[in-house]
Design a protein around this motif. Structure first.
Motif, PDB file in Angstrom:
ATOM      1  N   LYS A  13      -2.261   1.433  -6.650  1.00 39.05           N
ATOM      2  CA  LYS A  13      -3.347   0.882  -7.475  1.00 39.05           C
ATOM      3  C   LYS A  13      -3.106  -0.597  -7.731  1.00 39.05           C
ATOM      4  CE  LYS A  13      -4.226   5.152  -9.942  1.00 39.05           C
ATOM      5  NZ  LYS A  13      -3.637   5.844 -11.051  1.00 39.05           N
ATOM      6  N   ARG A  14      -1.827  -0.918  -8.001  1.00 41.54           N
ATOM      7  CA  ARG A  14      -1.523  -2.311  -8.307  1.00 41.54           C
ATOM      8  C   ARG A  14      -1.758  -3.204  -7.078  1.00 41.54           C
ATOM      9  NH1 ARG A  14       2.030  -5.845  -7.707  1.00 41.54           N
ATOM     10  NH2 ARG A  14       3.339  -4.504  -6.453  1.00 41.54           N
ATOM     11  N   LEU A  15      -1.293  -2.710  -5.924  1.00 34.71           N
ATOM     12  CA  LEU A  15      -1.484  -3.496  -4.701  1.00 34.71           C
ATOM     13  C   LEU A  15      -2.967  -3.712  -4.437  1.00 34.71           C
ATOM     14  CD1 LEU A  15       1.157  -2.057  -2.222  1.00 34.71           C
ATOM     15  CD2 LEU A  15       1.013  -4.384  -3.077  1.00 34.71           C
ATOM     16  N   LYS A  16      -3.764  -2.628  -4.674  1.00 32.81           N
ATOM     17  CA  LYS A  16      -5.207  -2.727  -4.456  1.00 32.81           C
ATOM     18  C   LYS A  16      -5.776  -3.821  -5.351  1.00 32.81           C
ATOM     19  CE  LYS A  16      -9.129   0.388  -4.185  1.00 32.81           C
ATOM     20  NZ  LYS A  16      -9.624   1.679  -4.645  1.00 32.81           N
ATOM     21  N   SER A  17      -5.281  -3.858  -6.590  1.00 31.45           N
ATOM     22  CA  SER A  17      -5.815  -4.845  -7.527  1.00 31.45           C
ATOM     23  C   SER A  17      -5.419  -6.271  -7.143  1.00 31.45           C
ATOM     24  CB  SER A  17      -5.347  -4.536  -8.953  1.00 31.45           C
ATOM     25  OG  SER A  17      -3.989  -4.886  -9.065  1.00 31.45           O
ATOM     26  N   LEU A 112       5.069  -1.196   0.182  1.00 26.97           N
ATOM     27  CA  LEU A 112       4.825  -2.502   0.803  1.00 26.97           C
ATOM     28  C   LEU A 112       4.158  -2.339   2.157  1.00 26.97           C
ATOM     29  CD1 LEU A 112       8.319  -4.089   0.075  1.00 26.97           C
ATOM     30  CD2 LEU A 112       6.182  -4.577  -1.118  1.00 26.97           C
ATOM     31  N   PRO A 113       3.393  -3.329   2.557  1.00 26.65           N
ATOM     32  CA  PRO A 113       2.866  -3.300   3.923  1.00 26.65           C
ATOM     33  C   PRO A 113       4.006  -3.547   4.900  1.00 26.65           C
ATOM     34  CG  PRO A 113       2.257  -5.343   2.829  1.00 26.65           C
ATOM     35  CD  PRO A 113       2.973  -4.514   1.805  1.00 26.65           C
ATOM     36  N   PRO A 114       3.744  -3.398   6.187  1.00 25.49           N
ATOM     37  CA  PRO A 114       4.805  -3.653   7.165  1.00 25.49           C
ATOM     38  C   PRO A 114       5.309  -5.089   7.070  1.00 25.49           C
ATOM     39  CG  PRO A 114       2.914  -2.615   8.193  1.00 25.49           C
ATOM     40  CD  PRO A 114       2.488  -2.988   6.811  1.00 25.49           C
ATOM     41  N   PRO A 115       6.559  -5.309   7.504  1.00 23.70           N
ATOM     42  CA  PRO A 115       7.113  -6.667   7.445  1.00 23.70           C
ATOM     43  C   PRO A 115       6.261  -7.657   8.228  1.00 23.70           C
ATOM     44  CG  PRO A 115       8.801  -5.081   8.047  1.00 23.70           C
ATOM     45  CD  PRO A 115       7.502  -4.344   8.085  1.00 23.70           C
ATOM     46  N   PRO A 140       1.009 -13.301  -0.581  1.00 18.44           N
ATOM     47  CA  PRO A 140       0.445 -12.420  -1.613  1.00 18.44           C
ATOM     48  C   PRO A 140       1.329 -11.220  -1.935  1.00 18.44           C
ATOM     49  CG  PRO A 140      -0.940 -12.439   0.372  1.00 18.44           C
ATOM     50  CD  PRO A 140       0.103 -13.502   0.551  1.00 18.44           C
ATOM     51  N   VAL A 141       2.031 -10.715  -0.927  1.00 19.97           N
ATOM     52  CA  VAL A 141       2.895  -9.559  -1.205  1.00 19.97           C
ATOM     53  C   VAL A 141       4.080  -9.990  -2.070  1.00 19.97           C
ATOM     54  CG1 VAL A 141       4.365  -7.779  -0.176  1.00 19.97           C
ATOM     55  CG2 VAL A 141       2.169  -8.344   0.875  1.00 19.97           C
ATOM     56  N   PHE A 236      10.953  -5.889   4.496  1.00 23.16           N
ATOM     57  CA  PHE A 236       9.823  -6.804   4.354  1.00 23.16           C
ATOM     58  C   PHE A 236      10.300  -8.257   4.343  1.00 23.16           C
ATOM     59  CE2 PHE A 236       6.605  -9.351   2.425  1.00 23.16           C
ATOM     60  CZ  PHE A 236       5.445  -8.884   3.027  1.00 23.16           C
ATOM     61  N   CYS A 237      11.395  -8.516   3.642  1.00 20.05           N
ATOM     62  CA  CYS A 237      11.856  -9.906   3.490  1.00 20.05           C
ATOM     63  C   CYS A 237      12.685 -10.403   4.680  1.00 20.05           C
ATOM     64  CB  CYS A 237      12.675 -10.048   2.205  1.00 20.05           C
ATOM     65  SG  CYS A 237      11.682  -9.852   0.706  1.00 20.05           S
TER      66      CYS A 237
END
Ligand code: URA
Length: 335
Positions: A13-17, A112-115, A140-141, A236-237
């Motif tokens: 939900k947070r990512l969507k926001s 998280l989305p893919p790296p 943004p991530v 991710f990082c």
């Protein structure tokens, strides 16, 4: 499991926001969630989890509004389009609490989305580093992981450094200042660097993570307290760290602590730091010396422990051809 699913749902939900429209979820993770559901007998919980599962399933492997092309996943990173692999971030996030990463129960970490795939522009080191900073600090991530007023953190130091130190993640002080290793562990690291006959500005200091992994609070509540990063967060990082290595081209990397070891050489490759410490390994074509994190010394500042790190740093000095005086060779021998 309920806490993990609820954390997953909150994070989605947070990512969507924050504008993230879709994330990658592998068939494997969906199957694992289904299997879990099938084992549950509580009807209400099952339907709640089932709702979350199907919600997760319809998410497509894209982020930033870009559709997948040619069957491969595409995403926009910092305004650039880039290809990604099949990382199953959601699955990792679900698995992480049970991994060897010492994450407290119920702390799944964010989904998280893919790296990202980082494409550095042509140009000199300063140009490429500035472009990387623009990408990472505004990503943004990354931005979505820091609390208001706190900073995403990129490495710092000489772009011509022979030695690149790699730590775990920004802590409380680092996310305020936006610079790695400026808190108590950082002050000790700076002393270690001075002991090697170098100035802090002559080395490069980075981290596995570009944000401070925090213990989750209630939604909307302030979050405080560090936790170890999840495998998905480190994955991710990692492209950001690889890019820093590509720019700086250090002669050696020094992995500080278990998270740096896991982040560079792969989580689970070594069970304990002791197995890898004091030995040369390799990452991105660079030799990696693994040693203790300075916070290990802060917890127990004995000469015996200082000597252990120091012996690893002597190996680094020898490897890069730094002069070592007799005095330096003998540091911390009086136990
Ligand atoms: N510890 C780390 O590993 N990195 C920092 O930047 C600060 C403390």
């Amino acid at each position: 499991m309920r806490a993990v699913l609820s954390a997953l749902s909150e994070e989605l939900k947070r990512l969507k926001s924050t504008g993230v429209k879709t994330i990658a979820v592998s068939a494997e993770s969906v199957a694992a969630l289904r299997e879990t559901l099938a084992r549950r007998s509580d009807g209400n919980q099952t339907s709640e989890v089932r709702r979350q599962t199907s919600e997760t399933r319809v998410l497509r492997p894209e982020v930033g509004g870009q559709k997948p092309e040619d069957g491969s996943q595409k995403r926009v990173a910092g305004g650039r389009s880039s290809e990604v692999g099949n990382t199953t971030a959601a699955a990792e996030a679900v698995r992480s609490p049970h991994s060897a990463l010492r994450i407290p129960a119920g702390e799944a970490g964010p989904v998280l989305p893919p790296p990202p795939v980082v494409e550095l522009p042509a140009g000199d080191k300063a140009t490429r580093w500035a472009a990387l900073g623009e990408l990472v600090l505004k990503h943004p991530v990354c931005q979505a992981q820091v609390r208001p007023g706190k900073k995403v953190v990129l490495g710092v130091g000489s772009l011509d450094a022979q030695i690149m130190f790699v730590g775990e993640a920004p802590g409380a002080e680092e996310e305020i200042q936006g610079e790695p290793f400026v808190g108590p562990a950082g002050q000790l690291l700076t002393k270690m660097i001075l002991g090697m006959g170098l100035k802090r500005e002559e080395v490069y200091i980075g981290n596995i993570m570009n944000w401070r992994p925090q213990l989750s609070g209630q939604p909307g509540a302030d979050q405080v307290g560090n936790r170890p990063p999840t495998a998905a967060e480190m994955a991710f990082c990692l492209p950001f760290l690889r890019a820093q290595i590509e720019i700086v081209q250090p002669a050696v990397l020094v992995a500080l602590g278990k998270t740096a070891l896991d982040g560079l050489l792969g989580p689970g490759r070594f069970k304990t730091l002791g197995e890898a410490r004091g030995l040369w390994h390799e990452f991105a074509g660079k030799p990696v010396m693994v040693t203790y994190h300075p916070s290990y010394i802060l917890r127990e500042p004995t000469n015996r422990k200082k000597r252990l790190i120091w012996e690893d740093l002597l190996k680094v000095m020898d490897r890069v051809g730094l002069p070592v005086s007799e005095k330096q060779r003998g540091y911390f021998l009086d136990r």
